[in-house]
Enzyme design. Structure first.
Site, mmCIF file in Angstrom:
data_model
loop_
_atom_site.group_PDB
_atom_site.id
_atom_site.type_symbol
_atom_site.label_atom_id
_atom_site.label_comp_id
_atom_site.label_asym_id
_atom_site.label_seq_id
_atom_site.Cartn_x
_atom_site.Cartn_y
_atom_site.Cartn_z
ATOM 1 C CG PHE A 1 -1.631 1.229 1.571
ATOM 2 C CD1 PHE A 1 -2.092 2.103 0.604
ATOM 3 C CD2 PHE A 1 -1.836 1.559 2.908
ATOM 4 C CE1 PHE A 1 -2.740 3.290 0.954
ATOM 5 C CE2 PHE A 1 -2.480 2.725 3.267
ATOM 6 C CZ PHE A 1 -2.929 3.600 2.293
ATOM 7 N N GLY B 1 1.737 -7.601 -1.052
ATOM 8 C CA GLY B 1 1.905 -6.641 -2.122
ATOM 9 C C GLY B 1 1.801 -7.316 -3.479
ATOM 10 C CG LEU C 1 8.115 1.478 3.205
ATOM 11 C CD1 LEU C 1 7.224 1.786 2.004
ATOM 12 C CD2 LEU C 1 7.898 2.505 4.298
ATOM 13 C CE1 TYR D 1 3.206 -3.181 13.078
ATOM 14 C CE2 TYR D 1 1.872 -1.607 14.303
ATOM 15 C CZ TYR D 1 2.668 -1.912 13.217
ATOM 16 O OH TYR D 1 2.937 -0.948 12.277
ATOM 17 N NE ARG E 1 -6.627 3.012 16.847
ATOM 18 C CZ ARG E 1 -7.069 2.759 18.073
ATOM 19 N NH1 ARG E 1 -7.286 3.755 18.925
ATOM 20 N NH2 ARG E 1 -7.303 1.512 18.451
#
Length: 309
Positions: free
Chosen positions: A12, A37, A74, A142, A207
């Site tokens: 993305f 991806g 990334l 995470y 958020r």
């Protein structure tokens, strides 16, 4: 011009960033295992050298770093919810993988690295707005993996004299996100399919949402600044938006203001409130968001309408 290795470049953010780097005159080599991806996401497949490999494959990463001036890292296991379900895989990709990217860059003589970090998941349940001085207390694997990644970034910068910049991303909205599992994609798909929008919790969780083009401009700025040693910046909007408000915006831009919204149990590992200031990024990188959340959502909805169902 820099010769850049872009890990996760077919995802993305990577697929949005690659043409921006190319437009700035940088030569882009992409390393992606294509687990999520797709080369089809790229604006011009022929414009990039694409290496299909996993960031945990050290020899492949070293080879991909050869002849590069900089690495933009990334590639990651990017889901809070999935990290709670599969903490070992999250650790393997985000911690071991990041170490191998840094070590490969060191061995290949690459002196400049930009690392994709995170804001809310890394900081945890701190009182917002947070900034670079906020004490990290992650509540998900995470978030912990990104904190560990920042630790290695700092260590490599200091031990080997590298320029390493960690950029703490807000929640990103924009095109090329059909395959993502975040709230925006889920909300829009629910509207398109005629299903109720499902919110986990009472909707009061907040958020910080940032349009992908604004984020990518911040990444380019971090890369081109090439600041000495280790630096960390929040790339954020500075605006606190509740999940309920996000769902209501999705309904409005989707032309269905009365679309049903239902609630389910809150999921573990997700923070209650999160938004960040970007003062330091503005001062040192010239960063500033230009697209409001309403416009970002409208542009994302328009893109999704063009995609095959």
């Amino acid at each position: 011009m820099a010769r850049v290795l872009l890990t996760g470049g077919c995802g993305f953010i990577g697929a949005n960033l690659a043409p921006m780097l190319r437009a700035r005159g940088h030569e882009v080599r992409i390393l992606d295992n294509l687990s999520r991806g797709r080369v089809e996401f790229l604006d011009d497949r022929a414009a990039y050298e694409v290496v299909q490999a996993d960031i945990r494959d050290e020899s492949a990463v070293i080879a991909a770093c050869d002849g590069r001036d900089a690495v933009v890292h990334l590639a990651a296991y990017g889901s809070v919810v999935e990290s709670v379900a599969e903490p070992s895989e999250n650790f393997s990709i985000n911690v071991e993988g990041t170490f191998k990217v840094l070590n490969a860059a060191r061995q290949a003589g690459v002196q400049r690295v930009v690392f994709a970090s995170t804001g809310g998941a890394l900081i945890g349940n701190a009182t917002p707005p947070v900034n670079e001085g906020a004490l990290p207390r992650p509540i998900s694997p995470y978030g912990a993996s990104k904190l560990a990644g920042e630790g290695y970034c700092c260590a490599f910068a200091e031990a080997y004299g590298m320029s390493v910049t960690a950029l703490r991303f807000a929640n990103v909205i924009g095109p090329i996100s059909w395959h993502k599992k975040g709230a925006v994609t889920a909300f829009f798909k629910a509207i398109m399919n005629g299903d109720p929008i499902r919110i986990y919790g009472d909707g009061s969780a907040t958020r910080d949402f940032l349009y992908v083009e604004d984020l990518c401009r911040g990444i380019v700025a971090g890369l081109e600044a090439a600041l000495p040693r280790f630096n960390v910046f929040h790339l954020a909007s500075g605006r606190e938006t509740s999940v309920r408000e996000l769902a209501e915006i999705a309904c409005r831009v989707g032309g269905r203001p009365e679309h049903p919204i239902v609630h389910d149990l809150k999921r573990p590992g997700e923070v209650e409130r999160n938004f960040a200031t970007y003062d330091l990024a503005r001062e040192q990188l010239g960063f500033g968001p230009s697209v409001s959340i309403e416009d970002a959502m409208a542009r994302t909805w328009a893109w999704m309408q063009e995609q095959p169902r």
